[in-house]
Design a protein around this motif. Structure first.
Motif, short mmCIF file in Angstrom:
data_model
loop_
_atom_site.label_atom_id
_atom_site.label_comp_id
_atom_site.label_asym_id
_atom_site.label_seq_id
_atom_site.Cartn_x
_atom_site.Cartn_y
_atom_site.Cartn_z
N ARG A 1 0.86 -1.19 0.00
CA ARG A 1 0.00 0.00 0.00
C ARG A 1 0.90 1.23 0.00
O ARG A 1 1.48 1.59 1.02
CB ARG A 1 -0.89 0.01 1.24
CG ARG A 1 -1.85 1.18 1.28
CD ARG A 1 -2.68 1.23 2.53
NE ARG A 1 -3.32 -0.06 2.76
CZ ARG A 1 -3.86 -0.42 3.92
NH1 ARG A 1 -3.82 0.39 4.95
NH2 ARG A 1 -4.44 -1.60 4.05
N ASP B 1 0.72 -7.72 -9.39
CA ASP B 1 -0.56 -7.26 -9.90
C ASP B 1 -0.95 -5.95 -9.23
O ASP B 1 -0.75 -5.77 -8.03
CB ASP B 1 -1.66 -8.30 -9.62
CG ASP B 1 -1.41 -9.60 -10.34
OD1 ASP B 1 -1.14 -9.56 -11.56
OD2 ASP B 1 -1.51 -10.67 -9.71
N LYS B 2 -1.48 -5.03 -10.02
CA LYS B 2 -2.06 -3.80 -9.49
C LYS B 2 -3.53 -4.13 -9.26
O LYS B 2 -4.23 -4.55 -10.18
CB LYS B 2 -1.89 -2.68 -10.52
CG LYS B 2 -2.18 -1.31 -9.99
CD LYS B 2 -1.78 -0.28 -11.06
CE LYS B 2 -1.87 1.12 -10.51
NZ LYS B 2 -1.45 2.10 -11.54
N VAL B 3 -4.00 -3.95 -8.02
CA VAL B 3 -5.33 -4.43 -7.65
C VAL B 3 -6.19 -3.33 -7.04
O VAL B 3 -5.69 -2.28 -6.66
CB VAL B 3 -5.21 -5.61 -6.65
CG1 VAL B 3 -4.48 -6.79 -7.28
CG2 VAL B 3 -4.50 -5.19 -5.36
N THR B 4 -7.47 -3.63 -6.93
CA THR B 4 -8.39 -2.73 -6.24
C THR B 4 -8.38 -3.07 -4.76
O THR B 4 -7.85 -4.11 -4.35
CB THR B 4 -9.82 -2.88 -6.78
OG1 THR B 4 -10.26 -4.23 -6.57
CG2 THR B 4 -9.90 -2.55 -8.26
N GLY B 5 -8.98 -2.22 -3.96
CA GLY B 5 -9.03 -2.46 -2.52
C GLY B 5 -8.03 -1.60 -1.79
O GLY B 5 -7.48 -0.64 -2.33
N GLU B 6 -7.79 -1.94 -0.53
CA GLU B 6 -6.90 -1.12 0.31
C GLU B 6 -5.46 -1.15 -0.17
O GLU B 6 -4.74 -0.18 -0.06
CB GLU B 6 -6.99 -1.58 1.75
CG GLU B 6 -8.34 -1.26 2.38
CD GLU B 6 -8.38 -1.61 3.85
OE1 GLU B 6 -7.31 -1.68 4.48
OE2 GLU B 6 -9.50 -1.80 4.36
N CYS C 1 -2.60 -1.57 -3.17
CA CYS C 1 -2.55 -1.26 -4.60
C CYS C 1 -1.85 -2.35 -5.40
O CYS C 1 -2.12 -2.52 -6.58
CB CYS C 1 -1.82 0.07 -4.81
SG CYS C 1 -2.76 1.47 -4.20
#
Length: 146
Positions: free
Chosen positions: A72, A95-100, A102
């Motif tokens: 994060r 991986d670049k991800v959604t949620g708290e 990144c």
């Protein structure tokens, strides 16, 4: 790109052994070698097949630990952290991800000390949460084709 049953068979055979000779591959799917060659070229040009590669076991070359690191970035450091992750050779996937968080990165290291060194650098610009992988009951695979 439309994939038919023969394309699926070709892909499954190549996933099992990407070094199959063209003649053997043709025999397994019931086509001539030129027909298989044309299909493989079409699958490559269509972006379905991105390349042919080898599968090296990281443990066999000294990377004893595999970890998953959730990252994060601190406010205003997203691009800096992304570049930092890209520049760490021990990160084999990210991986670049959604949620708290990144980013979720897969990291291979030779020792816990090496892990600490890497995490110390990343932690200057982000918060991290690390899990050591004990086993991999499902290895990387494709979802059902088609």
């Amino acid at each position: 790109m439309k994939i038919d049953d023969i394309d699926r068979q070709l892909l499954e055979e190549l996933l099992g052994d990407a070094r199959l000779p063209l003649k053997e591959l043709a025999s397994r799917v019931g086509l001539s070698s030129p027909s298989v060659s044309d299909r493989l070229r079409r699958l490559e040009e269509g972006g379905v097949i991105r390349g042919f590669t080898i599968d090296v076991d990281p443990k066999a070359v000294g990377y004893l630990f595999q970890t998953m690191v959730r990252v994060r970035p601190l406010p205003g450091t997203l691009h800096v952290v992304q570049k930092m992750l890209q520049d760490i050779p021990q990160i084999t996937e990210c991986d670049k991800v959604t949620g708290e968080d990144c980013f979720i990165a897969r990291l291979h290291v030779r020792s816990m000390e090496e892990l600490d060194e890497i995490l110390d650098k990343v932690s200057e610009k982000s918060e991290t949460s690390t899990a050591v992988v004990k086993a991999q009951p499902v290895t990387r695979r494709l979802p059902p084709i088609g």
